[in-house]
Motif scaffolding. Structure first.
Motif, PDB file in Angstrom:
ATOM      1  N   THR A 131       0.815  -1.208   0.000  1.00  0.00           N
ATOM      2  CA  THR A 131       0.000   0.000   0.000  1.00  0.00           C
ATOM      3  C   THR A 131       0.854   1.267   0.000  1.00  0.00           C
ATOM      4  O   THR A 131       0.340   2.351  -0.259  1.00  0.00           O
ATOM      5  CB  THR A 131      -0.883   0.027   1.255  1.00  0.00           C
ATOM      6  N   HIS A 281       0.522   6.734   0.685  1.00  0.00           N
ATOM      7  CA  HIS A 281      -0.295   5.532   0.834  1.00  0.00           C
ATOM      8  C   HIS A 281      -1.402   5.563  -0.230  1.00  0.00           C
ATOM      9  O   HIS A 281      -1.980   6.621  -0.489  1.00  0.00           O
ATOM     10  CB  HIS A 281      -0.903   5.523   2.240  1.00  0.00           C
ATOM     11  N   VAL A 282      -1.699   4.401  -0.816  1.00  0.00           N
ATOM     12  CA  VAL A 282      -2.697   4.393  -1.898  1.00  0.00           C
ATOM     13  C   VAL A 282      -4.084   4.852  -1.442  1.00  0.00           C
ATOM     14  O   VAL A 282      -4.890   5.283  -2.264  1.00  0.00           O
ATOM     15  CB  VAL A 282      -2.823   3.012  -2.586  1.00  0.00           C
ATOM     16  N   VAL A 283      -4.380   4.781  -0.137  1.00  0.00           N
ATOM     17  CA  VAL A 283      -5.712   5.201   0.304  1.00  0.00           C
ATOM     18  C   VAL A 283      -5.940   6.686   0.009  1.00  0.00           C
ATOM     19  O   VAL A 283      -7.084   7.127  -0.155  1.00  0.00           O
ATOM     20  CB  VAL A 283      -5.938   4.902   1.805  1.00  0.00           C
TER      21      VAL A 283
END
Ligand code: SF4
Ligand code: SF4
Ligand code: SF4
Lengths: 290, 245
Positions: A131, A281-283
């Motif tokens: 991630t 972070h991919v979020v």
């Protein structure tokens, strides 16, 4: 990612501490009695102090004992096990050196290996995270290990070794930044893949799910202060590698050696701050922020 | 152990229909309500009535705008809760064994009594489905309403997740993906159910149904044509009266 002071201190201090322990375990320098006491006191203060700092990051530290149980799957658990095993074996080795004037070399080698293992497991906690593409690459463990051993050699007074290892760590750091800057794009996650809407057209965030902030944004979508990143990289490189290498090359006395150590520590702390602050972070894609 | 089960007997999860979701946030509220009043410690809030409120939610609704190459932009409401992934990275990173995936039905849960609040599982989740409760210091996530779906004290029709039960648009569906004939498996097959961020390799159980193409909606347009060209009744009278002026 949020650069929490507790985690920065933990990784930087314990990295140095376990690096020093590794050299002491190998008998470099081969010390006994009071001199050994001072060396081991510094090494344990750094490694244990770092571990204690890391618990400040926990929301519910009363369950900490349970963290040794999941070594089969969890790098964080493995790190805990390695750290305790390293501290116990190096504690024994230190006892021999300080109180009995003995070098129990087998215990020392085991302790040295476990100390290096602790630094490796720490690095894998970050490396394993798909991630966070910047961390998810083989150079991350190389960086943690070379810095820890370089700093350890510096503290252990191993001038030649420290010189080589610090230069190596500097090169690994440069490579990590270079590769790291491309990792997010290479990993291929975009708002299109995150929402699955890419087949229709180009998505963009229209309204966030909440007006205020939340845990996710605070912890994983840290965007403050990145604009000074380039300057901070130069500064951290100068302090972490440049100055100590110059000092080491000029045959240092005690005082100058201490300056080299301090400079190195300041540099590592700055670089570690960047390690977190620059990690995306991919979020963040869901929030259209990285 | 936080190893993942090799295989789960059932694969319980949700289908979320991006075509019908109206973005009302009712599922957000019912989820917050159910999970504050029932299983585990309540979902904490900070400064709830102050200037900078923030709180723990297990389900949140984003809204996106997607613009096709040729054609007008369209709004897509996007509810997001834990996807109960088959290869759940949040489970394997957990040092304490607090995070686990159930072998019997595939639900991913946190045992709050064992959690140290290290947040690593939230770091490992690509979807932002886990939030550390800032009041209780333990990790919170969607439980797939495990305390409703098997709860014999509830009337039969309530034995489904709170968010599914409450959705006024019928945009959330609950069922077993291991059974190819279940409602969710069929819906997902018919409407092209998607995985979110497949490149992360998490193999989510929950599926998202893409918005229906606009042309498909236009088949209904002929039915909306005016039925009478010349107005009659009150409108006819009004029409004539106005013409005379
Ligand atoms: S959505 Fe996130 S929290 Fe849920 S199972 Fe997948 S990785 Fe874990
Ligand atoms: S926050 Fe709790 S559940 Fe998550 S990894 Fe840490 S101990 Fe496990
Ligand atoms: S299944 Fe239950 S816990 Fe999960 S999002 Fe829906 S209401 Fe919340």
């Amino acid at each position: 990612m949020h650069p929490a002071p507790s985690v920065i201190l933990f990784t930087a201090l314990s990295g140095l501490g376990f690096g020093l322990l590794a050299f002491l375990g190998l008998g470099l320098p081969d010390v006994t009695g009071w001199v050994a006491f001072v060396f081991f006191a510094i090494a344990f203060a750094l490694s244990v102090g770092g571990l204690v700092a890391s618990t400040f990051h926990l929301g519910n530290p009363k369950n900490a004992m349970k963290a040794f149980s999941q070594w089969r799957s969890s790098w964080l658990s493995r790190e805990g096990c390695f750290a305790v095993a390293a501290l116990i074996s190096m504690g024994l080795f230190a006892m021999g050196a300080v109180f009995f004037g003995q070098r129990w070399s087998v215990i020392g080698w085991i302790g040295a290996a476990l100390s290096v293992g602790t630094v490796f497991t720490t690095s894998m906690i970050y490396t394993q995270l798909k991630t966070v593409p910047r961390w998810n690459q083989p150079l991350t463990p190389a960086l943690f290990l070379s810095l820890s051993l370089g700093g350890g050699a510096l503290l252990a007074g191993q001038v030649r070794v420290a010189l080589v290892l610090l230069v190596l760590a500097g090169l690994v750091q440069l490579a990590t930044w270079r590769v790291g800057d491309r990792r997010f794009a290479e990993a291929g996650s975009t708002l299109s893949t995150a929402t699955g809407l890419g087949d229709i057209g180009t998505p963009r965030l229209f309204e966030p799910p909440h007006t205020g902030t939340n845990f996710l944004l605070k912890e994983m979508v840290y965007v403050v202060g990145r604009k000074h990143a380039a300057r901070l990289r130069v500064l951290s490189m100068i302090f972490m590698v440049g100055l100590p290498v110059v000092i080491l090359a000029t045959d240092p006395g005690h005082l100058t050696a201490a300056i080299a150590v301090l400079s190195h520590l300041v540099g590592v702390l700055a670089a570690r701050w960047l390690f977190f602050a620059q990690a995306e972070h991919v979020v963040g894609l869901y929030y259209d922020k990285r | 152990m936080t190893d993942l089960p090799a295989k789960t007997d059932r694969k319980l999860g949700l289908v979320i229909d991006l075509d019908t979701c109206v973005g009302c946030h009712a599922c957000v509220i019912s989820c917050k309500g159910w999970n504050t009043e029932n299983y585990g410690v309540p979902l904490g809030d900070a400064d709830a009535y102050g200037a900078a409120p923030s709180g723990t939610f297990l389900n949140r609704v984003h809204t996106y705008e997607v613009t096709p190459k040729d054609g007008p932009a369209q709004t897509v409401h996007f509810p997001k809760s834990c996807l109960h992934c088959e290869d759940a990275p949040c489970v394997t990173v957990c040092p304490t064994g607090a995070s686990y995936k159930r072998a019997e039905d595939g639900i991913v849960l946190v045992n709050e009594d064992a959690c140290i609040g290290c947040s690593l599982c939230a770091w490992a989740c690509p979807y932002g489905a886990r939030e550390l409760d800032q009041v209780a210091g333990v990790m919170k996530k969607c439980t797939l309403c495990v305390d409703r779906i098997y709860n014999e004290n509830l009337p039969e029709e309530d034995r489904e997740p709170a968010c599914v039960r409450t959705c006024p648009a019928g945009a959330r569906h609950f069922g077993d993906f291991a059974d190819p004939d279940s409602n969710v498996s069929r819906l997902s097959a018919e409407r092209g159910g998607m995985d979110l961020m497949p490149e992360q390799g998490t193999r989510p159980v929950n599926k998202y149904l893409p918005p229906r193409p606009k042309e498909q909606i236009d088949v209904l347009a002929p039915l909306l044509e005016p039925v009478a060209e010349t107005p009659s009744g009150l409108l006819g009278w009004l029409d004539k009266a106005l013409e005379k002026l």
